[in-house]
Structure formats: C-alpha cells, structure tokens
Scaffold this motif. Structure first.
Motif, PDB file in Angstrom:
ATOM      1  N   UNK A 117       0.792  -1.222   0.000  1.00  0.00           N
ATOM      2  CA  UNK A 117       0.000   0.000   0.000  1.00  0.00           C
ATOM      3  C   UNK A 117       0.824   1.272   0.000  1.00  0.00           C
ATOM      4  N   UNK A 118       2.047   1.216  -0.488  1.00  0.00           N
ATOM      5  CA  UNK A 118       2.933   2.380  -0.505  1.00  0.00           C
ATOM      6  C   UNK A 118       3.057   2.868  -1.942  1.00  0.00           C
ATOM      7  N   UNK A 119       2.800   4.150  -2.142  1.00  0.00           N
ATOM      8  CA  UNK A 119       2.929   4.745  -3.467  1.00  0.00           C
ATOM      9  C   UNK A 119       4.406   4.754  -3.860  1.00  0.00           C
ATOM     10  N   UNK A 120       4.731   4.210  -5.033  1.00  0.00           N
ATOM     11  CA  UNK A 120       6.145   4.192  -5.438  1.00  0.00           C
ATOM     12  C   UNK A 120       6.620   5.577  -5.889  1.00  0.00           C
ATOM     13  N   UNK A 121       7.701   6.027  -5.299  1.00  0.00           N
ATOM     14  CA  UNK A 121       8.371   7.246  -5.746  1.00  0.00           C
ATOM     15  C   UNK A 121       9.813   6.859  -6.058  1.00  0.00           C
ATOM     16  N   UNK A 122      10.516   7.717  -6.744  1.00  0.00           N
ATOM     17  CA  UNK A 122      11.908   7.407  -7.099  1.00  0.00           C
ATOM     18  C   UNK A 122      12.741   7.099  -5.858  1.00  0.00           C
ATOM     19  N   UNK A 123      12.620   7.935  -4.808  1.00  0.00           N
ATOM     20  CA  UNK A 123      13.397   7.722  -3.586  1.00  0.00           C
ATOM     21  C   UNK A 123      13.036   6.404  -2.904  1.00  0.00           C
ATOM     22  N   UNK A 177      20.863  -3.284   7.140  1.00  0.00           N
ATOM     23  CA  UNK A 177      21.672  -2.075   6.982  1.00  0.00           C
ATOM     24  C   UNK A 177      21.303  -1.017   8.012  1.00  0.00           C
ATOM     25  N   UNK A 178      22.307  -0.301   8.485  1.00  0.00           N
ATOM     26  CA  UNK A 178      22.096   0.819   9.400  1.00  0.00           C
ATOM     27  C   UNK A 178      21.774   2.075   8.591  1.00  0.00           C
ATOM     28  N   UNK A 179      21.295   3.100   9.270  1.00  0.00           N
ATOM     29  CA  UNK A 179      21.056   4.389   8.615  1.00  0.00           C
ATOM     30  C   UNK A 179      22.340   4.898   7.972  1.00  0.00           C
ATOM     31  N   UNK A 180      23.452   4.807   8.684  1.00  0.00           N
ATOM     32  CA  UNK A 180      24.740   5.282   8.173  1.00  0.00           C
ATOM     33  C   UNK A 180      25.130   4.539   6.904  1.00  0.00           C
ATOM     34  N   UNK A 181      24.937   3.228   6.896  1.00  0.00           N
ATOM     35  CA  UNK A 181      25.264   2.442   5.700  1.00  0.00           C
ATOM     36  C   UNK A 181      24.375   2.848   4.522  1.00  0.00           C
ATOM     37  N   UNK A 182      23.087   3.090   4.797  1.00  0.00           N
ATOM     38  CA  UNK A 182      22.190   3.541   3.737  1.00  0.00           C
ATOM     39  C   UNK A 182      22.611   4.921   3.224  1.00  0.00           C
ATOM     40  N   UNK A 183      22.961   5.826   4.129  1.00  0.00           N
ATOM     41  CA  UNK A 183      23.420   7.156   3.722  1.00  0.00           C
ATOM     42  C   UNK A 183      24.674   7.067   2.851  1.00  0.00           C
ATOM     43  N   UNK A 184      25.609   6.211   3.238  1.00  0.00           N
ATOM     44  CA  UNK A 184      26.852   6.056   2.483  1.00  0.00           C
ATOM     45  C   UNK A 184      26.614   5.432   1.107  1.00  0.00           C
ATOM     46  N   UNK A 224      23.546   5.499  -0.601  1.00  0.00           N
ATOM     47  CA  UNK A 224      22.606   6.296  -1.401  1.00  0.00           C
ATOM     48  C   UNK A 224      22.976   7.772  -1.248  1.00  0.00           C
ATOM     49  N   UNK A 225      23.746   8.273  -2.153  1.00  0.00           N
ATOM     50  CA  UNK A 225      24.232   9.650  -2.049  1.00  0.00           C
ATOM     51  C   UNK A 225      23.225  10.669  -2.576  1.00  0.00           C
ATOM     52  N   UNK A 226      22.188  10.202  -3.256  1.00  0.00           N
ATOM     53  CA  UNK A 226      21.223  11.117  -3.871  1.00  0.00           C
ATOM     54  C   UNK A 226      20.055  11.467  -2.954  1.00  0.00           C
ATOM     55  N   UNK A 227      19.970  10.830  -1.783  1.00  0.00           N
ATOM     56  CA  UNK A 227      18.865  11.097  -0.855  1.00  0.00           C
ATOM     57  C   UNK A 227      19.464  11.494   0.494  1.00  0.00           C
ATOM     58  N   UNK A 228      18.948  12.588   1.072  1.00  0.00           N
ATOM     59  CA  UNK A 228      19.500  13.039   2.347  1.00  0.00           C
ATOM     60  C   UNK A 228      19.008  12.165   3.506  1.00  0.00           C
ATOM     61  N   UNK A 229      19.650  12.342   4.641  1.00  0.00           N
ATOM     62  CA  UNK A 229      19.378  11.537   5.835  1.00  0.00           C
ATOM     63  C   UNK A 229      17.908  11.580   6.232  1.00  0.00           C
ATOM     64  N   UNK A 230      17.305  12.768   6.219  1.00  0.00           N
ATOM     65  CA  UNK A 230      15.906  12.877   6.636  1.00  0.00           C
ATOM     66  C   UNK A 230      14.982  12.166   5.656  1.00  0.00           C
ATOM     67  N   UNK A 231      15.310  12.200   4.375  1.00  0.00           N
ATOM     68  CA  UNK A 231      14.503  11.496   3.372  1.00  0.00           C
ATOM     69  C   UNK A 231      14.573   9.985   3.556  1.00  0.00           C
TER      70      UNK A 231
END
Length: 133
Positions: free
Chosen positions: A4-10, A25-32, A34-41
């Motif tokens: 039930x989640x609308x697909x967006x690019x992010x 994966x940790x948040x830090x690993x995801x941030x490292x 995925x460089x195109x999306x900021x931490x809050x996203x």
C-alpha cells in the motif's frame, strides 16, 4: 510498490538498496550507499516502510538499529517473518538467520507483544577462520 505504498523514485531506490544488501543495513550504511537522498529522506521512508510492514528493524549487537525488507505479505498486521539474528563481535556485522525462527514467547495474561529482538552474539565463520591462521 507493495504494502500500500505509493512508489516514488526515492522509495524505489531505498527498497532496491535494502533488497540488494546481504545483511540488515544501518542508517549510516544507507546514507553512504545512497548519495542522492538526504538523511531525513531516508529516515522518513524507513518510517513509512516500517508502518506498512515493508521493513523491520533489528537492534544490532552494538546498540544501533538496522533495517531489512520483510518477507511478510502486504496484508499482514504484523511481521510474520520474524527470525533470529547473529552479531559477530569481531567484524561487527549482523547476519540474518532466516531459517532460525524465534521461539514462541508465552507472556502472562494482559501482556501484548508488538515486537521481539532475538540476537545471538559470537564469532562468525569468516572471522573464526581468520583466528585459526
């Protein structure tokens, strides 16, 4: 996108990154990764995924939270794929033990369980081989 989640690019990028991961994966690993999306996203997307049972979080052996995709159906009210995890105290990686289900927990009357974290700690096979050399 399922659950039930609308697909967006992010959202697609984050789901694919988690899907390709060999372990939670940790948040830090995801941030490292995925460089195109900021931490809050990333955080907002993980929160959305969690509320729709697309991901579940795992407290790793070091007090951090890691995320992995759920195998449960979109219609499930709870994560039906709860399984044990293993934290290697040497390399600090967290492994899914997919074929090791969490044993049922018989709670006293009136208690309602919403989640459980079953984490075994020790040395992984790869690190064990290195120790023998």
């Amino acid at each position: 996108m399922a659950h039930g989640i609308k697909p967006t690019a992010n959202r697609i990028v984050i789901a694919r990154t988690l899907s390709a991961a060999l372990s939670p994966m940790s948040m830090k690993e995801l941030e490292d990764k995925i460089l195109t999306i900021d931490k809050s996203g990333i955080f907002r997307t993980l929160t959305l995924f969690r509320s729709h049972h697309l991901v579940h979080d795992v407290e790793d052996g070091e007090g951090s939270v890691r995320y992995e995709l759920c195998c449960s159906n979109a219609d499930d009210e709870e994560d039906s794929d709860l399984h044990a995890h293993f934290f290697c105290e040497r390399c600090h990686r967290t492994f899914c033990l997919d074929n090791t289900p969490i044993p049922p927990i018989d709670l006293p009357e009136g208690f309602v369980m919403t989640s459980v974290n079953y984490m075994a700690k020790g040395i992984c096979p790869e690190c064990r081989k290195k120790l023998r050399r």
